[in-house]
Scaffold this motif. Structure first.
Motif, PDB file in Angstrom:
ATOM      1  N   PHE A  24     -32.347  44.394 -12.888  1.00 53.99           N
ATOM      2  CA  PHE A  24     -32.423  43.430 -11.862  1.00 53.99           C
ATOM      3  C   PHE A  24     -31.321  42.692 -11.858  1.00 53.99           C
ATOM      4  O   PHE A  24     -30.719  42.090 -12.662  1.00 53.99           O
ATOM      5  CB  PHE A  24     -33.474  42.646 -11.916  1.00 53.99           C
ATOM      6  N   TYR A  25     -30.782  42.565 -10.471  1.00 53.49           N
ATOM      7  CA  TYR A  25     -29.708  41.932 -10.049  1.00 53.49           C
ATOM      8  C   TYR A  25     -30.115  40.233  -9.798  1.00 53.49           C
ATOM      9  O   TYR A  25     -30.964  40.168  -9.655  1.00 53.49           O
ATOM     10  CB  TYR A  25     -28.698  42.175  -9.012  1.00 53.49           C
ATOM     11  N   VAL A  26     -29.223  39.268  -9.778  1.00 50.35           N
ATOM     12  CA  VAL A  26     -29.433  37.868  -9.418  1.00 50.35           C
ATOM     13  C   VAL A  26     -28.828  37.503  -8.243  1.00 50.35           C
ATOM     14  O   VAL A  26     -27.521  37.933  -7.950  1.00 50.35           O
ATOM     15  CB  VAL A  26     -28.880  36.905 -10.611  1.00 50.35           C
ATOM     16  N   ALA A  27     -29.478  36.990  -7.267  1.00 48.40           N
ATOM     17  CA  ALA A  27     -28.933  36.622  -5.997  1.00 48.40           C
ATOM     18  C   ALA A  27     -29.120  35.178  -5.849  1.00 48.40           C
ATOM     19  O   ALA A  27     -30.241  34.683  -6.400  1.00 48.40           O
ATOM     20  CB  ALA A  27     -29.751  37.238  -4.718  1.00 48.40           C
ATOM     21  N   VAL A  28     -27.968  34.582  -5.257  1.00 46.89           N
ATOM     22  CA  VAL A  28     -27.965  32.946  -4.989  1.00 46.89           C
ATOM     23  C   VAL A  28     -28.046  32.886  -3.579  1.00 46.89           C
ATOM     24  O   VAL A  28     -26.984  33.528  -2.819  1.00 46.89           O
ATOM     25  CB  VAL A  28     -27.083  32.372  -5.742  1.00 46.89           C
ATOM     26  N   ARG A  29     -28.915  32.084  -3.042  1.00 47.52           N
ATOM     27  CA  ARG A  29     -28.602  31.769  -1.506  1.00 47.52           C
ATOM     28  C   ARG A  29     -28.647  30.153  -1.370  1.00 47.52           C
ATOM     29  O   ARG A  29     -29.500  29.534  -1.650  1.00 47.52           O
ATOM     30  CB  ARG A  29     -29.921  32.305  -1.008  1.00 47.52           C
ATOM     31  N   PHE A  30     -27.657  29.930  -0.261  1.00 48.42           N
ATOM     32  CA  PHE A  30     -27.672  28.539   0.123  1.00 48.42           C
ATOM     33  C   PHE A  30     -26.809  28.436   1.686  1.00 48.42           C
ATOM     34  O   PHE A  30     -26.362  29.510   1.883  1.00 48.42           O
ATOM     35  CB  PHE A  30     -26.925  27.656  -0.859  1.00 48.42           C
ATOM     36  N   ALA A  36     -16.856  25.686   6.131  1.00 42.48           N
ATOM     37  CA  ALA A  36     -16.667  26.047   4.737  1.00 42.48           C
ATOM     38  C   ALA A  36     -17.155  27.502   4.345  1.00 42.48           C
ATOM     39  O   ALA A  36     -16.956  27.712   3.149  1.00 42.48           O
ATOM     40  CB  ALA A  36     -17.433  25.063   4.087  1.00 42.48           C
ATOM     41  N   ALA A  37     -17.383  28.078   5.477  1.00 41.31           N
ATOM     42  CA  ALA A  37     -18.153  29.315   5.048  1.00 41.31           C
ATOM     43  C   ALA A  37     -17.182  30.550   4.626  1.00 41.31           C
ATOM     44  O   ALA A  37     -17.551  31.152   3.500  1.00 41.31           O
ATOM     45  CB  ALA A  37     -18.853  30.117   6.345  1.00 41.31           C
ATOM     46  N   ASP A  53     -23.138  37.871   1.229  1.00 41.08           N
ATOM     47  CA  ASP A  53     -23.413  38.111   2.697  1.00 41.08           C
ATOM     48  C   ASP A  53     -23.673  36.839   3.468  1.00 41.08           C
ATOM     49  O   ASP A  53     -24.161  35.746   2.852  1.00 41.08           O
ATOM     50  CB  ASP A  53     -24.896  38.904   2.617  1.00 41.08           C
ATOM     51  N   ALA A  54     -23.430  36.814   4.789  1.00 43.27           N
ATOM     52  CA  ALA A  54     -23.268  35.657   5.413  1.00 43.27           C
ATOM     53  C   ALA A  54     -24.284  36.024   6.695  1.00 43.27           C
ATOM     54  O   ALA A  54     -24.223  37.035   7.350  1.00 43.27           O
ATOM     55  CB  ALA A  54     -22.142  35.087   6.135  1.00 43.27           C
ATOM     56  N   ALA A  55     -25.318  35.144   6.966  1.00 42.55           N
ATOM     57  CA  ALA A  55     -26.352  35.280   8.157  1.00 42.55           C
ATOM     58  C   ALA A  55     -26.507  33.923   8.809  1.00 42.55           C
ATOM     59  O   ALA A  55     -26.138  32.774   8.422  1.00 42.55           O
ATOM     60  CB  ALA A  55     -27.477  35.964   7.490  1.00 42.55           C
ATOM     61  N   ASP A  56     -27.211  33.996  10.133  1.00 51.49           N
ATOM     62  CA  ASP A  56     -27.529  33.182  10.707  1.00 51.49           C
ATOM     63  C   ASP A  56     -28.845  32.336  10.138  1.00 51.49           C
ATOM     64  O   ASP A  56     -29.846  33.309  10.216  1.00 51.49           O
ATOM     65  CB  ASP A  56     -27.882  33.388  12.156  1.00 51.49           C
ATOM     66  N   PRO A  57     -28.775  31.028   9.566  1.00 47.16           N
ATOM     67  CA  PRO A  57     -30.217  30.722   8.951  1.00 47.16           C
ATOM     68  C   PRO A  57     -31.125  30.620  10.018  1.00 47.16           C
ATOM     69  O   PRO A  57     -32.341  30.462   9.730  1.00 47.16           O
ATOM     70  CB  PRO A  57     -29.838  29.117   8.432  1.00 47.16           C
ATOM     71  N   ARG A  58     -30.901  30.721  11.342  1.00 47.89           N
ATOM     72  CA  ARG A  58     -32.097  30.591  12.438  1.00 47.89           C
ATOM     73  C   ARG A  58     -32.365  31.636  13.017  1.00 47.89           C
ATOM     74  O   ARG A  58     -32.961  31.768  13.865  1.00 47.89           O
ATOM     75  CB  ARG A  58     -31.463  29.559  13.550  1.00 47.89           C
ATOM     76  N   ALA A  59     -32.014  33.037  12.323  1.00 47.77           N
ATOM     77  CA  ALA A  59     -32.227  34.172  13.002  1.00 47.77           C
ATOM     78  C   ALA A  59     -33.832  34.273  12.798  1.00 47.77           C
ATOM     79  O   ALA A  59     -34.443  33.862  11.916  1.00 47.77           O
ATOM     80  CB  ALA A  59     -31.601  35.331  11.892  1.00 47.77           C
ATOM     81  N   PRO A  80     -23.054  27.520  13.528  1.00 51.73           N
ATOM     82  CA  PRO A  80     -22.823  26.124  13.163  1.00 51.73           C
ATOM     83  C   PRO A  80     -23.057  26.056  11.733  1.00 51.73           C
ATOM     84  O   PRO A  80     -22.512  25.103  10.862  1.00 51.73           O
ATOM     85  CB  PRO A  80     -23.816  25.373  14.058  1.00 51.73           C
ATOM     86  N   MET A  81     -24.276  26.715  11.172  1.00 53.96           N
ATOM     87  CA  MET A  81     -24.478  26.577   9.924  1.00 53.96           C
ATOM     88  C   MET A  81     -24.495  28.106   9.427  1.00 53.96           C
ATOM     89  O   MET A  81     -25.012  29.109  10.154  1.00 53.96           O
ATOM     90  CB  MET A  81     -25.651  25.952   9.421  1.00 53.96           C
ATOM     91  N   ALA A  82     -23.969  28.372   8.290  1.00 51.14           N
ATOM     92  CA  ALA A  82     -24.201  29.803   7.838  1.00 51.14           C
ATOM     93  C   ALA A  82     -24.954  29.863   6.446  1.00 51.14           C
ATOM     94  O   ALA A  82     -24.979  29.022   5.429  1.00 51.14           O
ATOM     95  CB  ALA A  82     -22.787  30.285   7.401  1.00 51.14           C
ATOM     96  N   ARG A  83     -25.763  31.117   6.222  1.00 52.68           N
ATOM     97  CA  ARG A  83     -26.581  31.097   5.093  1.00 52.68           C
ATOM     98  C   ARG A  83     -25.872  32.258   4.255  1.00 52.68           C
ATOM     99  O   ARG A  83     -25.764  33.424   4.689  1.00 52.68           O
ATOM    100  CB  ARG A  83     -28.095  31.652   5.431  1.00 52.68           C
ATOM    101  N   LEU A  84     -25.414  31.907   3.107  1.00 51.57           N
ATOM    102  CA  LEU A  84     -24.739  32.739   2.293  1.00 51.57           C
ATOM    103  C   LEU A  84     -25.604  33.137   1.012  1.00 51.57           C
ATOM    104  O   LEU A  84     -26.277  32.531   0.713  1.00 51.57           O
ATOM    105  CB  LEU A  84     -23.503  32.059   1.559  1.00 51.57           C
ATOM    106  N   THR A  85     -25.580  34.474   1.059  1.00 55.63           N
ATOM    107  CA  THR A  85     -26.232  35.128  -0.130  1.00 55.63           C
ATOM    108  C   THR A  85     -25.358  35.820  -1.156  1.00 55.63           C
ATOM    109  O   THR A  85     -24.733  36.962  -0.621  1.00 55.63           O
ATOM    110  CB  THR A  85     -27.231  36.163   0.227  1.00 55.63           C
TER     111      THR A  85
END
Length: 319
Positions: A24-30, A36-37, A53-59, A80-85
């Motif tokens: 198992f790998y560990v993923a951190v998301r915020f 700042a992305a 990985d960068a994604a749209d939090p509003r996807a 405007p905001m990016a969700r980084l994993t």
């Protein structure tokens, strides 16, 4: 899944269904602000992350926003905001990595959540995403590991790789359908921006006598010949700077709107007078600008659209 607050210690929950032999790998998301992305992504990798990985939090919501990083276009590269994993190695302390990345980025530690990602046979997982794709009843794109659903059809056998062009994107499907209507035995075809070679190979399988694929991506120029050999067709693949003199009966270019506008002179001189062209990789809102770039030499119009993408087609003026 475990949530953590800024500066807090992270405690992992034990899953009773965990298979002992699975890694198992560990993923951190915020979430971070757009400005700042890039900085956060770079610092996470410096701090030991395997990937970010960068994604749209509003996807998936009404507020989802499309962002296209098209060459030559100045504009926002982020939402405007990016969700980084961020993916971390097995046993890695996510709290320590996040604190180190925050220090490197000169940013406060954000609120975050962690979850486990089970290792798996990623090759098979990738292959499972690709199945035989029907373009027309007599034209199919078939991954190398699948049997053709219709052996009597024109089956383009393809190994999806890092070069663009698997047939799954609307722009590629539009180009393939257009080629099915336009290619006649003995004609010549130029695939400008060939990627995997899928369009060039399809043209050859449909009866074109002279087919050339052009790209500037070394990955594409490596993938194309192998895919052509897999299909038993003769296609020439060359870098755009090394394309020999000559014109073609048919030119197809599935790229993006801005490069297509810039390439109008180059594509024009490669098209026979009276010859046909198809341009794709164009959003409906961009079609008028692309048509204008070719108006001096072509009578372009929308041929067909799919999921917001449009294929422009027409013929070069006879004189």
């Amino acid at each position: 899944m475990v949530s953590g607050k800024a500066g807090s210690e992270t405690t992992f929950a034990t899953d009773a269904n965990v298979v002992p032999d699975v890694t198992f790998y560990v993923a951190v998301r915020f979430d971070v602000e757009a400005a700042a992305a890039d900085r956060w992504s770079d610092r996470l990798l410096e701090a030991g992350a395997l990937s970010v990985d960068a994604a749209d939090p509003r996807a998936g919501t009404a507020d989802e926003a499309a962002v296209f990083d098209e060459p030559g276009v100045v504009g926002e590269r982020w939402w405007p905001m990016a969700r980084l994993t961020s993916l971390l190695g097995p046993g890695t302390d996510p709290n320590a990595v996040l604190h180190r990345a925050a220090a490197l980025a000169d940013e406060p530690v954000p609120a975050y959540e962690t979850f486990s990602v089970a290792d798996r046979d990623w090759v098979r997982a990738t292959q499972a995403q690709f199945a035989p794709l029907r373009i027309e009843d007599d034209l199919w794109i078939v991954p190398t590991w699948c049997a053709p659903p219709n052996p009597d059809a024109v089956n383009v056998i393809l190994d999806p790789g890092v070069a663009f062009g698997t047939g799954s994107h609307p722009t590629t499907r539009l180009c393939l359908a257009w080629l099915r209507e336009r290619v006649k035995p003995g004609c010549s075809v130029l695939d400008y921006g060939c990627g995997s070679g899928i369009l060039a190979i399809a043209a050859a399988r449909l009866g074109a006598a002279r087919v050339t694929g052009v790209d500037i991506d070394p990955q594409a120029l490596r993938a194309g010949p192998g895919n052509a050999a897999q299909n038993g067709v003769d296609v020439t693949f060359v870098h755009a700077d090394q394309l020999p003199e000559g014109r073609f009966d048919i030119v197809v270019a599935n790229i993006l709107a801005n490069p297509l506008r810039l390439l109008a002179p180059a594509i024009t001189v490669r098209t026979e007078r009276g010859g046909a062209i198809a341009l794709a990789g164009i959003l409906a809102a961009q079609a008028a600008d692309v048509c204008a770039a070719y108006a001096r030499s072509f009578d372009l119009a929308a041929w067909r659209d799919e999921d917001g993408w449009v294929l422009l087609a027409g013929r070069r003026n006879p004189a």
